[in-house]
Design a protein around this motif. Structure first.
Motif, PDB file in Angstrom:
ATOM      1  N   SER A  85       0.829  -1.202   0.000  1.00 34.01           N
ATOM      2  CA  SER A  85       0.000   0.000   0.000  1.00 34.01           C
ATOM      3  C   SER A  85       0.868   1.258   0.000  1.00 34.01           C
ATOM      4  CB  SER A  85      -0.919   0.017   1.225  1.00 34.01           C
ATOM      5  OG  SER A  85      -0.150   0.123   2.415  1.00 34.01           O
ATOM      6  N   LYS A  86       0.251   2.370  -0.405  1.00 33.95           N
ATOM      7  CA  LYS A  86       0.941   3.659  -0.409  1.00 33.95           C
ATOM      8  C   LYS A  86       1.332   4.045   1.014  1.00 33.95           C
ATOM      9  CE  LYS A  86       0.429   8.458  -1.922  1.00 33.95           C
ATOM     10  NZ  LYS A  86      -0.479   9.453  -2.568  1.00 33.95           N
ATOM     11  N   LYS A  87       0.456   3.746   1.970  1.00 32.36           N
ATOM     12  CA  LYS A  87       0.737   4.055   3.369  1.00 32.36           C
ATOM     13  C   LYS A  87       2.028   3.385   3.821  1.00 32.36           C
ATOM     14  CE  LYS A  87      -1.192   3.538   8.038  1.00 32.36           C
ATOM     15  NZ  LYS A  87      -2.359   3.087   8.830  1.00 32.36           N
ATOM     16  N   TRP A  88       2.170   2.096   3.512  1.00 25.20           N
ATOM     17  CA  TRP A  88       3.366   1.367   3.935  1.00 25.20           C
ATOM     18  C   TRP A  88       4.608   1.892   3.222  1.00 25.20           C
ATOM     19  CZ3 TRP A  88       5.064  -1.330   7.780  1.00 25.20           C
ATOM     20  CH2 TRP A  88       6.216  -2.107   7.643  1.00 25.20           C
ATOM     21  N   CYS A  92       7.994   3.388   4.995  1.00 26.47           N
ATOM     22  CA  CYS A  92       9.347   2.893   4.705  1.00 26.47           C
ATOM     23  C   CYS A  92      10.251   4.016   4.220  1.00 26.47           C
ATOM     24  CB  CYS A  92       9.281   1.772   3.667  1.00 26.47           C
ATOM     25  SG  CYS A  92       8.565   0.241   4.294  1.00 26.47           S
ATOM     26  N   TYR A  93       9.693   4.943   3.425  1.00 29.62           N
ATOM     27  CA  TYR A  93      10.489   6.082   2.967  1.00 29.62           C
ATOM     28  C   TYR A  93      10.964   6.916   4.158  1.00 29.62           C
ATOM     29  CZ  TYR A  93      11.759  10.628   1.183  1.00 29.62           C
ATOM     30  OH  TYR A  93      12.443  11.785   0.944  1.00 29.62           O
ATOM     31  N   LEU A  94      10.067   7.185   5.096  1.00 36.29           N
ATOM     32  CA  LEU A  94      10.424   7.990   6.265  1.00 36.29           C
ATOM     33  C   LEU A  94      11.509   7.310   7.085  1.00 36.29           C
ATOM     34  CD1 LEU A  94      10.011  10.362   8.185  1.00 36.29           C
ATOM     35  CD2 LEU A  94       8.107   9.105   9.223  1.00 36.29           C
ATOM     36  N   ILE A  95      11.384   6.005   7.262  1.00 33.20           N
ATOM     37  CA  ILE A  95      12.373   5.263   8.047  1.00 33.20           C
ATOM     38  C   ILE A  95      13.739   5.307   7.364  1.00 33.20           C
ATOM     39  CG2 ILE A  95      13.009   2.950   8.857  1.00 33.20           C
ATOM     40  CD1 ILE A  95       9.978   2.480   9.295  1.00 33.20           C
ATOM     41  N   ARG A  96      13.759   5.139   6.048  1.00 36.86           N
ATOM     42  CA  ARG A  96      15.026   5.236   5.303  1.00 36.86           C
ATOM     43  C   ARG A  96      15.591   6.655   5.394  1.00 36.86           C
ATOM     44  NH1 ARG A  96      12.183   1.862   1.483  1.00 36.86           N
ATOM     45  NH2 ARG A  96      13.121  -0.227   1.439  1.00 36.86           N
ATOM     46  N   ARG A  97      14.682   7.635   5.307  1.00 38.26           N
ATOM     47  CA  ARG A  97      15.101   9.037   5.381  1.00 38.26           C
ATOM     48  C   ARG A  97      15.785   9.341   6.705  1.00 38.26           C
ATOM     49  NH1 ARG A  97      16.954  13.183   5.134  1.00 38.26           N
ATOM     50  NH2 ARG A  97      16.241  15.139   4.232  1.00 38.26           N
ATOM     51  N   LEU A  98      15.332   8.666   7.784  1.00 38.92           N
ATOM     52  CA  LEU A  98      15.916   8.857   9.114  1.00 38.92           C
ATOM     53  C   LEU A  98      17.120   7.944   9.346  1.00 38.92           C
ATOM     54  CD1 LEU A  98      12.622   9.125  11.204  1.00 38.92           C
ATOM     55  CD2 LEU A  98      14.163  10.983  10.562  1.00 38.92           C
ATOM     56  N   GLU A  99      17.453   7.138   8.313  1.00 36.61           N
ATOM     57  CA  GLU A  99      18.605   6.233   8.364  1.00 36.61           C
ATOM     58  C   GLU A  99      18.457   5.185   9.478  1.00 36.61           C
ATOM     59  OE1 GLU A  99      22.166   8.619   8.417  1.00 36.61           O
ATOM     60  OE2 GLU A  99      21.722   9.505   6.468  1.00 36.61           O
ATOM     61  N   LEU A 100      17.217   4.766   9.709  1.00 34.16           N
ATOM     62  CA  LEU A 100      16.926   3.720  10.680  1.00 34.16           C
ATOM     63  C   LEU A 100      16.703   2.397   9.962  1.00 34.16           C
ATOM     64  CD1 LEU A 100      14.354   5.706  12.855  1.00 34.16           C
ATOM     65  CD2 LEU A 100      16.691   5.098  13.547  1.00 34.16           C
ATOM     66  N   GLY A 101      16.675   1.304  10.758  1.00 33.58           N
ATOM     67  CA  GLY A 101      16.317   0.006  10.228  1.00 33.58           C
ATOM     68  C   GLY A 101      14.915  -0.358  10.693  1.00 33.58           C
ATOM     69  N   LEU A 102      14.302  -1.336  10.014  1.00 33.12           N
ATOM     70  CA  LEU A 102      12.947  -1.751  10.365  1.00 33.12           C
ATOM     71  C   LEU A 102      12.855  -3.269  10.427  1.00 33.12           C
ATOM     72  CD1 LEU A 102       9.911  -1.209  10.806  1.00 33.12           C
ATOM     73  CD2 LEU A 102       9.659  -1.212   8.309  1.00 33.12           C
TER      74      LEU A 102
END
Length: 246
Positions: A85-88, A92-102
Motif C-alpha cells: 500500500s501507499k501508506k506502507w 518505509c520512505y520515512l524510516i530510510r530518510r531517518l537512516e533507521l532500520g525496520l
C-alpha cells in the motif's frame, strides 16, 4: 501459538528478535540503559526499540539511539494492512530518510517470525532529488501556470485552483469575448501550448465543438466560470490588452 484475538505486548516481540540475532552469533541483552534490545558481535553494536505501533515518539526515541550506534532498528508487529500500500511505502520512505532500520514480527505460526525490512544505511538526499527531478519540474511548472494565490493551504474537501483550471478559465473568457475560435487563434491570444489538449479532453464540460477545428463555450461553462470572478476579471483584462487576433 498466538491467537489472533490474544492481546499482544511489547515483550512478545523480544524473544523472536533475540533468537534471530543469537542464531547469527550475536550476544543479545534486554533493557540496557533504557534500550529495549542490544545485540553485540565484535565491534558491531545493534540497538532495537520495540513498539506495538509506529509513532512519532518511537521515531524520536530511535533517532536518539543513533547517538550511540549507526545500527538502530525499530521493531513492530506485522501490520494488518498491505505491505504494498501507499501508506506502507510512505512509512518505509520515512524510516530510510531517518537512516533507521525496520524489523517486523509476524505471529501467524507457532513462533514469531522475524523479517528485516530495512537495514540502516546512509540516505543520499542529492540522489533522491535527482531521481525526483521530473516531479520537481511539474511542481515548478504548476506554479508558473498560476496567476496569484487562490487557494488556502491545508484546505480539505474544497475546490482547488490549479494551473489547468486557470487555463480553462482563460480559454472560456476568450470565447466569451470573441465567440467561437480555433485552437490556433486561442494560442495566438496566449492560452498556451496545451490549448488543443484542453479542448479535446474537455474535463469540466465547459467547451463544445462547433465544427472541425472550431470550438466555443458551453452553457455549463458560462454558468460555472462565474464562480471565479477574480480570475475572470484578470483574464478579461489580459485579453483586452493583447493584440488583435491574427
Amino acid at each position: 501459538m498466538k491467537n489472533k484475538t490474544a492481546k499482544l505486548y511489547e515483550v512478545d516481540l523480544y524473544k523472536p528478535i533475540q533468537n534471530y540475532f543469537i542464531q547469527r552469533e550475536y550476544e543479545v541483552y534486554g533493557e540496557v540503559n533504557h534500550c529495549d534490545l542490544i545485540a553485540v558481535k565484535e565491534n558491531e553494536l545493534i540497538i532495537v526499540e520495540l513498539k506495538l505501533n509506529l509513532s512519532v515518539e518511537l521515531l524520536i526515541q530511535a533517532t536518539k539511539r543513533q547517538r550511540l550506534s549507526e545500527n538502530v532498528y525499530i521493531a513492530i508487529p506485522k501490520p494488518n494492512y498491505s505491505l504494498y500500500s501507499k501508506k506502507w511505502k510512505n512509512i518505509c520512505y520515512l524510516i530510510r530518510r531517518l537512516e533507521l532500520g525496520l524489523i517486523i514480527v509476524s505471529f501467524l505460526k507457532s513462533k514469531g517470525q522475524v523479517e528485516i525490512k530495512i537495514t540502516p544505511s546512509h540516505f543520499d538526499r542529492k540522489k533522491s532529488m535527482q531521481m525526483n527531478r521530473n516531479e520537481r519540474k511539474r511542481l515548478l511548472d504548476e506554479i508558473k501556470g498560476r496567476n496569484g494565490d487562490h487557494n488556502i493551504g491545508g484546505s480539505n474537501k474544497t475546490k482547488i485552483m490549479t494551473a489547468y483550471k486557470e487555463s480553462c478559465i482563460h480559454i472560456a473568457c476568450c470565447f466569451e469575448r470573441f465567440g467561437p475560435l480555433s485552437p490556433k487563434a486561442l494560442r495566438n491570444i496566449g492560452t498556451g501550448k496545451k490549448t488543443l489538449s484542453i479542448l479535446n479532453k474537455n474535463y469540466y464540460g465547459w467547451f463544445t465543438r462547433i465544427k472541425r477545428g472550431t470550438y466555443s463555450i458551453s452553457e455549463l461553462g458560462k454558468k460555472e466560470v462565474k464562480e471565479y470572478p477574480q480570475l475572470v476579471h484578470y483574464y478579461s483584462e489580459l485579453i483586452e490588452s493583447t493584440s488583435e487576433i491574427k
